[in-house]
Write a protein that holds these residues in place. Sequence first.
Motif: not given
Length: 352
Positions: A340-348
Amino acid sequence: MRPRSPAGPPTPSSPPSPTRSPLPESEEPPMPRTHPPLDPQLAAVLAVVHDHLSPTITADDIEELRANPMFAVPDEVLTRHGTVHLQNLSVPGPPGAPDISLLVLKPVGSTAGAPVFYYMHGGGMIIGDHRTGVAGVLDWAVDTGAVVVSVNYRLAPEHPDPAPVEDCYAGLLWIHEHAAEIGGDPERIVVAGASAGGGLAAGVTLLARDRGGPPLLGQVLMCPMLDDRFLTPSSRELEGEGVWDATSNATGWNALLGERRGGDQVSIYAAPARATDLAGLPSAFVDVGSVETFRDEDIDYAARLLQAGVQCELHVWPGGFHGFDGMAPLAALSQTASATRTAWVRRLLTTS
């Protein structure tokens, strides 16, 4: 957490040695010490952890914890067997203070102008160094081609507030000015931190806003340590349980703030939960376990970021104890939290 004796049952915690008692009776309203149940997988891991490390830390334990080899992170872990380039830098610290050390980790083959993750380690303000916990952030760098910079800020009680947060801010200033030298983009800096480092990341973000400092793309606050006042139920409900209990939290804050802890002379940069104006801050990711001391202050901070018009994603991991994903990386909940953290970073990085 204090190391336990390798043989025999755990010994009781030694009495706190700070001059100010951790939880004075005059400050403690009647409050039930209840909490949600632990995730079953994590409960099994925590039982093993407690065989070696106590959830309770007092000031007398700091020196022993700092010397514990189990917290050392070797080069091989950080270089990923040659796939990540490691560089140690010494850069100017705050005015009148010593230089600070920065650890730069760059995936081999990364291109110039890469995003920069600026990481502040955990350890309750009293233990750890710039290698502590950085492996998780390195996963994001490998995934996105970013550069990781981790700061070795000074620790309390030898270096109380404002030394830690000012060291971290000095590191941010250097990164912004010299980003090209490490292959980074000065306009795409994301601050990140876990536990005490999460609190420092939040403090650095406030400093950057209030001092007209470097623009920040985002902030990742993982189970951040934000409030010295012990106002919430979760700040008091764990005693001798979980990881980083109420006494440990008092030990960390007392080391950082001394007699100022809980009073009206504490700045928002040391304890970001005290900030009343959160407008104008960069997008945030905040997560925390449901069975940890920082749960309620983190939920409140995320809610107030949203109320101030800041985009914020909040996750409360059901049954998670403090730092569960680092201690039990293969548990299902840990895998979900990490993804979930990795997905947020990718979107950012994709949308900015």
